[in-house]
Write a protein that holds these residues in place. Sequence first.
Motif, PDB file in Angstrom:
ATOM      1  N   MET A  67       0.817  -1.221   0.000  1.00  0.00           N
ATOM      2  CA  MET A  67       0.000   0.000   0.000  1.00  0.00           C
ATOM      3  C   MET A  67       0.844   1.262   0.000  1.00  0.00           C
ATOM      4  O   MET A  67       0.403   2.317   0.439  1.00  0.00           O
ATOM      5  CB  MET A  67      -0.953  -0.012   1.183  1.00  0.00           C
ATOM      6  CG  MET A  67      -0.240  -0.171   2.507  1.00  0.00           C
ATOM      7  SD  MET A  67      -1.441  -0.088   3.831  1.00  0.00           S
ATOM      8  CE  MET A  67      -0.431  -0.495   5.215  1.00  0.00           C
ATOM      9  N   GLY A  68       2.061   1.177  -0.543  1.00  0.00           N
ATOM     10  CA  GLY A  68       2.981   2.313  -0.522  1.00  0.00           C
ATOM     11  C   GLY A  68       2.419   3.582  -1.157  1.00  0.00           C
ATOM     12  O   GLY A  68       2.774   4.689  -0.752  1.00  0.00           O
ATOM     13  N   PHE A  69       1.573   3.429  -2.185  1.00  0.00           N
ATOM     14  CA  PHE A  69       1.041   4.611  -2.888  1.00  0.00           C
ATOM     15  C   PHE A  69      -0.489   4.653  -2.840  1.00  0.00           C
ATOM     16  O   PHE A  69      -1.139   5.233  -3.707  1.00  0.00           O
ATOM     17  CB  PHE A  69       1.577   4.650  -4.319  1.00  0.00           C
ATOM     18  CG  PHE A  69       3.073   4.559  -4.352  1.00  0.00           C
ATOM     19  CD1 PHE A  69       3.847   5.668  -4.033  1.00  0.00           C
ATOM     20  CD2 PHE A  69       3.708   3.359  -4.637  1.00  0.00           C
ATOM     21  CE1 PHE A  69       5.232   5.587  -4.005  1.00  0.00           C
ATOM     22  CE2 PHE A  69       5.099   3.261  -4.616  1.00  0.00           C
ATOM     23  CZ  PHE A  69       5.859   4.374  -4.304  1.00  0.00           C
ATOM     24  N   LEU A  70      -0.993   4.072  -1.788  1.00  0.00           N
ATOM     25  CA  LEU A  70      -2.441   4.081  -1.558  1.00  0.00           C
ATOM     26  C   LEU A  70      -2.982   5.510  -1.538  1.00  0.00           C
ATOM     27  O   LEU A  70      -4.100   5.779  -1.977  1.00  0.00           O
ATOM     28  CB  LEU A  70      -2.717   3.371  -0.220  1.00  0.00           C
ATOM     29  CG  LEU A  70      -4.155   3.219   0.254  1.00  0.00           C
ATOM     30  CD1 LEU A  70      -4.988   2.455  -0.760  1.00  0.00           C
ATOM     31  CD2 LEU A  70      -4.199   2.503   1.609  1.00  0.00           C
ATOM     32  N   TYR A  71      -2.143   6.445  -1.038  1.00  0.00           N
ATOM     33  CA  TYR A  71      -2.603   7.834  -0.893  1.00  0.00           C
ATOM     34  C   TYR A  71      -2.977   8.474  -2.238  1.00  0.00           C
ATOM     35  O   TYR A  71      -3.768   9.410  -2.277  1.00  0.00           O
ATOM     36  CB  TYR A  71      -1.533   8.676  -0.180  1.00  0.00           C
ATOM     37  CG  TYR A  71      -0.271   8.887  -0.979  1.00  0.00           C
ATOM     38  CD1 TYR A  71      -0.147   9.982  -1.832  1.00  0.00           C
ATOM     39  CD2 TYR A  71       0.801   7.992  -0.888  1.00  0.00           C
ATOM     40  CE1 TYR A  71       1.008  10.177  -2.581  1.00  0.00           C
ATOM     41  CE2 TYR A  71       1.952   8.178  -1.633  1.00  0.00           C
ATOM     42  CZ  TYR A  71       2.059   9.272  -2.471  1.00  0.00           C
ATOM     43  OH  TYR A  71       3.185   9.451  -3.215  1.00  0.00           O
ATOM     44  N   LEU A  72      -2.439   7.936  -3.339  1.00  0.00           N
ATOM     45  CA  LEU A  72      -2.806   8.485  -4.659  1.00  0.00           C
ATOM     46  C   LEU A  72      -4.290   8.245  -4.954  1.00  0.00           C
ATOM     47  O   LEU A  72      -4.882   8.917  -5.793  1.00  0.00           O
ATOM     48  CB  LEU A  72      -1.988   7.814  -5.766  1.00  0.00           C
ATOM     49  CG  LEU A  72      -0.495   8.110  -5.830  1.00  0.00           C
ATOM     50  CD1 LEU A  72       0.141   7.259  -6.916  1.00  0.00           C
ATOM     51  CD2 LEU A  72      -0.256   9.589  -6.090  1.00  0.00           C
ATOM     52  N   PHE A  73      -4.845   7.244  -4.308  1.00  0.00           N
ATOM     53  CA  PHE A  73      -6.227   6.838  -4.609  1.00  0.00           C
ATOM     54  C   PHE A  73      -7.148   7.055  -3.410  1.00  0.00           C
ATOM     55  O   PHE A  73      -8.105   6.314  -3.213  1.00  0.00           O
ATOM     56  CB  PHE A  73      -6.242   5.367  -5.062  1.00  0.00           C
ATOM     57  CG  PHE A  73      -5.334   5.115  -6.228  1.00  0.00           C
ATOM     58  CD1 PHE A  73      -5.727   5.436  -7.520  1.00  0.00           C
ATOM     59  CD2 PHE A  73      -4.055   4.605  -6.028  1.00  0.00           C
ATOM     60  CE1 PHE A  73      -4.880   5.233  -8.600  1.00  0.00           C
ATOM     61  CE2 PHE A  73      -3.191   4.398  -7.102  1.00  0.00           C
ATOM     62  CZ  PHE A  73      -3.605   4.714  -8.393  1.00  0.00           C
ATOM     63  N   GLU A  74      -6.817   8.067  -2.646  1.00  0.00           N
ATOM     64  CA  GLU A  74      -7.595   8.353  -1.422  1.00  0.00           C
ATOM     65  C   GLU A  74      -9.076   8.592  -1.697  1.00  0.00           C
ATOM     66  O   GLU A  74      -9.912   8.372  -0.829  1.00  0.00           O
ATOM     67  CB  GLU A  74      -7.014   9.585  -0.723  1.00  0.00           C
ATOM     68  CG  GLU A  74      -6.137   9.218   0.446  1.00  0.00           C
ATOM     69  CD  GLU A  74      -5.434  10.430   1.045  1.00  0.00           C
ATOM     70  OE1 GLU A  74      -4.840  10.267   2.111  1.00  0.00           O
ATOM     71  OE2 GLU A  74      -5.477  11.526   0.452  1.00  0.00           O
ATOM     72  N   HIS A  75      -9.368   9.064  -2.906  1.00  0.00           N
ATOM     73  CA  HIS A  75     -10.766   9.341  -3.271  1.00  0.00           C
ATOM     74  C   HIS A  75     -11.563   8.064  -3.547  1.00  0.00           C
ATOM     75  O   HIS A  75     -12.779   8.116  -3.692  1.00  0.00           O
ATOM     76  CB  HIS A  75     -10.784  10.248  -4.505  1.00  0.00           C
ATOM     77  CG  HIS A  75     -10.021   9.659  -5.664  1.00  0.00           C
ATOM     78  ND1 HIS A  75      -8.650   9.552  -5.674  1.00  0.00           N
ATOM     79  CD2 HIS A  75     -10.449   9.117  -6.819  1.00  0.00           C
ATOM     80  CE1 HIS A  75      -8.262   8.980  -6.805  1.00  0.00           C
ATOM     81  NE2 HIS A  75      -9.332   8.704  -7.516  1.00  0.00           N
ATOM     82  N   CYS A  76     -10.885   6.937  -3.654  1.00  0.00           N
ATOM     83  CA  CYS A  76     -11.576   5.685  -3.999  1.00  0.00           C
ATOM     84  C   CYS A  76     -11.880   4.867  -2.746  1.00  0.00           C
ATOM     85  O   CYS A  76     -11.078   4.833  -1.820  1.00  0.00           O
ATOM     86  CB  CYS A  76     -10.683   4.806  -4.867  1.00  0.00           C
ATOM     87  SG  CYS A  76     -10.200   5.560  -6.401  1.00  0.00           S
ATOM     88  N   PRO A  77     -13.006   4.155  -2.756  1.00  0.00           N
ATOM     89  CA  PRO A  77     -13.251   3.218  -1.654  1.00  0.00           C
ATOM     90  C   PRO A  77     -12.156   2.158  -1.601  1.00  0.00           C
ATOM     91  O   PRO A  77     -11.662   1.713  -2.640  1.00  0.00           O
ATOM     92  CB  PRO A  77     -14.588   2.577  -2.016  1.00  0.00           C
ATOM     93  CG  PRO A  77     -15.210   3.475  -3.022  1.00  0.00           C
ATOM     94  CD  PRO A  77     -14.098   4.173  -3.739  1.00  0.00           C
TER      95      PRO A  77
END
Length: 295
Positions: A67-77
């Motif tokens: 989940m290293g770049f999970l923050y790029l998809f913060e808008h997604c569930p």
Amino acid sequence: MDVQLGRIRFIQGDNGGKYPFNHSVYLEGKDCRVIIDPSCGLQKLSDLKQKEKVDQVWLSHWHEDHMGFLYLFEHCPLRISEKDFPPLTDIEIFLDWYNIKDEQLRELWKNIVLNNFNYRPQKDALFFRDEETIDLGSLKVQVIATPGHTPGHLSFFIPDEEVLFLGDYDLTTFGPWYGDLYSSIEQTIESIRRLKSIPARRWMASHNTGLFEENPGKLWYDYENVVYQREEKILNFLKEPQSLDEIAGAWLIYGKPREPREFFESNERALVGKHIEYLERTGRITMDGGKYIRI
Ligand SMILES: [Zn+2]
């Protein structure tokens, strides 16, 4: 190399998908587009975000290197097994689940997870039901519960493309990891066997080789065998009484000390600890005067 198989895209991770990276998978359903384990690399995931639609993020399990770049998809569930969700809600729970008690190591590891893996506590998530089938629109995904590595580890089978996403049962020569507080050796073995039995034609794993376009064949046995080889080395070492410190200090699993030393020491101890617990529980070793010995 990234590979498109119908509506499924294998996205090769930086550094060959070796830790701290992984390989990600993009599922392009007609109704819903999904990125699985967004940790392949900043550039590729930024490009994906710009060029494609992403409606949901799925995590195979709770580990930081998924989940290293999970923050790029913060808008997604976010969707994950309910069993693996607690460590994502609080960094202290995250550290507890790694069973890190030493204060200094805990602080060090906390900073790495926060800064290098961009950990941000999650408030809520959608949960998978074990064994459910999810229809993304012209793309059906079967959720396969594969506990052991973590309690809520999930694999995904896409029957139409005969593709099986293995997650961290990655068929590497190092073998499986089951060193966390809630990892299990027995469940790891069961999950490897379960995955092997699924009628896939292509396999995607989270690290190293990653994409197998032919049956991994012998690799399945080699991977499972690593567990028994580790056990055998420990049992051999316990011909003489040994303390847990002495067993961990013999580097039976990693073979030799590795850098960064404190992390590998902690990993070695974690894996050895699981084996000791398992061997004791199954009546093959016993403790006497603070030392373990073969029965
Ligand atoms: Zn993992």
